[in-house]
Design an enzyme around this catalytic site. Structure first.
Site, PDB file in Angstrom:
ATOM      1  N   CYS A  79       0.756  -1.175   0.171  1.00 19.59           N
ATOM      2  CA  CYS A  79      -0.149   0.003   0.176  1.00 19.59           C
ATOM      3  C   CYS A  79       0.903   1.419   0.036  1.00 19.59           C
ATOM      4  O   CYS A  79       1.772   1.281   0.665  1.00 19.59           O
ATOM      5  CB  CYS A  79      -0.976  -0.139   1.170  1.00 19.59           C
ATOM      6  SG  CYS A  79      -1.842   1.439   1.344  1.00 19.59           S
ATOM      7  N   GLN A 275     -17.427 -11.435  12.678  1.00 16.31           N
ATOM      8  CA  GLN A 275     -16.145 -11.695  12.556  1.00 16.31           C
ATOM      9  C   GLN A 275     -15.403 -11.166  11.200  1.00 16.31           C
ATOM     10  O   GLN A 275     -15.821 -11.366   9.978  1.00 16.31           O
ATOM     11  CB  GLN A 275     -15.643 -13.102  12.512  1.00 16.31           C
ATOM     12  CG  GLN A 275     -15.796 -13.737  14.021  1.00 16.31           C
ATOM     13  CD  GLN A 275     -14.861 -13.188  15.059  1.00 16.31           C
ATOM     14  OE1 GLN A 275     -14.019 -12.316  14.797  1.00 16.31           O
ATOM     15  NE2 GLN A 275     -15.373 -13.362  16.299  1.00 16.31           N
ATOM     16  N   CYS A 399      -9.418 -11.855  21.928  1.00 19.24           N
ATOM     17  CA  CYS A 399      -9.003 -10.545  20.861  1.00 19.24           C
ATOM     18  C   CYS A 399      -7.925  -9.694  21.594  1.00 19.24           C
ATOM     19  O   CYS A 399      -7.583  -8.710  20.959  1.00 19.24           O
ATOM     20  CB  CYS A 399     -10.228  -9.790  20.359  1.00 19.24           C
ATOM     21  SG  CYS A 399     -11.167  -9.317  21.525  1.00 19.24           S
TER      22      CYS A 399
END
EC number: 2.1.1.190
Length: 443
Positions: A79, A275, A399
């Site tokens: 990117c 998710q 997480c």
């Protein structure tokens, strides 16, 4: 009088000795006993020239100016916005090395915070690393000086919106159209009143939800409809809270994804939590169910169940499963999805799992095994209320390694469970986010 600089910003050379949990290089430019410097854009083993950007009591911060000796794991970021946009922080690190780093962060957190070590380290789970992000939120800002609208994730300085034209981690139906989306928003009469756009992708439908602070003109609504038609994207409008979301185009749409191994389909709404990485999600569910080892004749409790991401697949393999979730909308959809899939052995309850639940009806039921997938804050409040001795095994999907480590400390060092196994899962490639799974057994 002009304010003087508070510290010396002169660039200097240093060696990077480690990678921090948030993806920055770690240096000790003044020796082992001195405080660390976190260096944005640097990798372990590199010799770099850095520019100081901030000084704190316990650590300093800097950014790379020049790499004098590069790590063999350094790669060219895909990117062009890398280094400015905060959406990714690890694109300069080889993908296999990213996974190794996340596994290390997980194990170090368990040892340092939780004072526990697993009997076994599981191989890390990984899936497609580009075009995986099927849910997210773009910030939108009309910038007077530029005379145009910016659409993207936040910069590392969260006061600013990154001026991006494409995002390679977002599903291509959206990630390749950011420049077109910015052009569309720039043309709206109400361009100053659109602060964000959320995107979500099912198996067949991609949707955008446009948040607007003032009513949109008819011309603006027509422009959004034409964009949706041209690119095959459903358009929702949001004028207030979640309950204000309305479908603009087409007249009807079904947002859904299917988990083929268990033959279950999930129908969801545009702002629901799903998710983010669909490919990794399917691997994660299979992994969790295999580790849980629950079968017919057993009852399973699934906490923080959301739409039933684990609950419904579990219902295919066990006698009964009970899902508990704090979001009433998600529970309503979970119940409806269970009905749609013909799963009469899945029951759902609404409960705030950070509050006292000792008198809740589901708390008094008997279970054989526990699966939980809490938010970043972890599950310590509900773990302290559960009659933990009834669970033969606990599978904990996390997480955040810090909250997992804290909860592991409670389960192992206070409740006598054994940490059988733990492993990282790369749900968010090219970010520093660490998803993981842990298995605890009752002694």
């Amino acid at each position: 009088m002009a304010r003087q600089n508070r510290f010396d910003r002169t660039s200097f050379q240093t060696q990077i000795i480690d990678l921090s949990h948030d993806g920055r290089g770690v240096a000790r430019p003044h020796g082992e006993g001195d405080k660390v410097t976190f260096v944005t854009g640097a990798l372990p083993g590199e010799v770099v020239i850095v520019e100081p950007v901030a000084r704190n009591r316990h650590f300093d911060e800097a950014r790379v100016v020049e790499v004098l000796q590069a790590s063999p794991q350094r790669v060219i970021p895909r990117c062009s916005h890398f280094g400015v946009c905060s959406g990714c922080v690890l694109q300069h690190l080889a993908e296999d090395a990213q996974v190794v780093s996340k596994q290390r962060v997980l194990l170090e957190s368990l040892e340092r915070i939780g004072r526990v070590s697993p009997e076994r380290v599981l191989p890390a789970l990984a899936a497609e690393s580009w075009g995986y992000r099927r849910k997210g939120r773009f910030s939108v800002r009309w910038v007077e000086k530029k005379g145009r609208t910016l659409v993207g994730f936040r910069e590392h300085d969260p006061r600013f919106v990154a001026d991006v034209s494409v995002c390679h981690t977002v599903v291509p139906q959206v990630g390749e159209k950011i420049a077109l989306l910015a052009t569309l928003l720039n043309s709206l009469d109400g361009r100053r009143d659109v602060p964000q756009i959320e995107f979500i992708a099912g198996d067949a439908v991609v949707a955008l939800t446009v948040r607007h602070l003032q009513p949109l003109s008819e011309a603006d609504r027509l422009a959004l409809i034409e964009f949706g038609k041209e690119h095959g994207i459903a358009i929702f409008l949001q004028s207030g809270g979640v309950e204000s979301v309305r479908l603009l185009w087409p007249d009807e749409v079904l947002l859904a994804f299917r988990l083929k191994p268990w033959d279950v389909e999930f129908v969801f709404r545009p702002l629901d939590f799903i998710q983010i990485n669909g490919g990794l999600n399917e691997k994660m569910i299979a992994h969790a169910l295999d580790l849980l080892g629950a079968g017919f004749g057993e009852r399973v409790l699934d906490l923080f169940c959301g739409l039933g991401n684990f609950t419904l697949p579990l219902a295919r393999t066990v006698d009964e499963v009970v899902g508990v979730e704090g979001d009433i909308g998600l529970v309503e959809r979970a119940r409806e999805n269970a009905r749609r899939n013909g799963l009469g052995n899945a029951e759902f309850f609404v409960a705030d799992l950070t509050r006292d639940q000792r008198d809740a009806p589901w708390m008094r039921q008997g279970f054989d095994k526990l699966l939980l997938d809490p938010p970043r804050s972890g599950a310590i409040e509900v773990l302290k209320q559960l009659p933990l001795k009834m669970f033969e095994r606990i599978v904990y999907v996390s997480c955040h390694p810090g909250s997992l480590a804290r909860d592991a400390d409670f389960l192992v060092n206070e409740q006598g469970f054994v940490l059988r196994a733990v492993g990282a899962m790369d749900m968010f490639p090219h970010t520093a986010h660490v998803e993981s799974i842990a298995v605890f057994d009752r002694c």
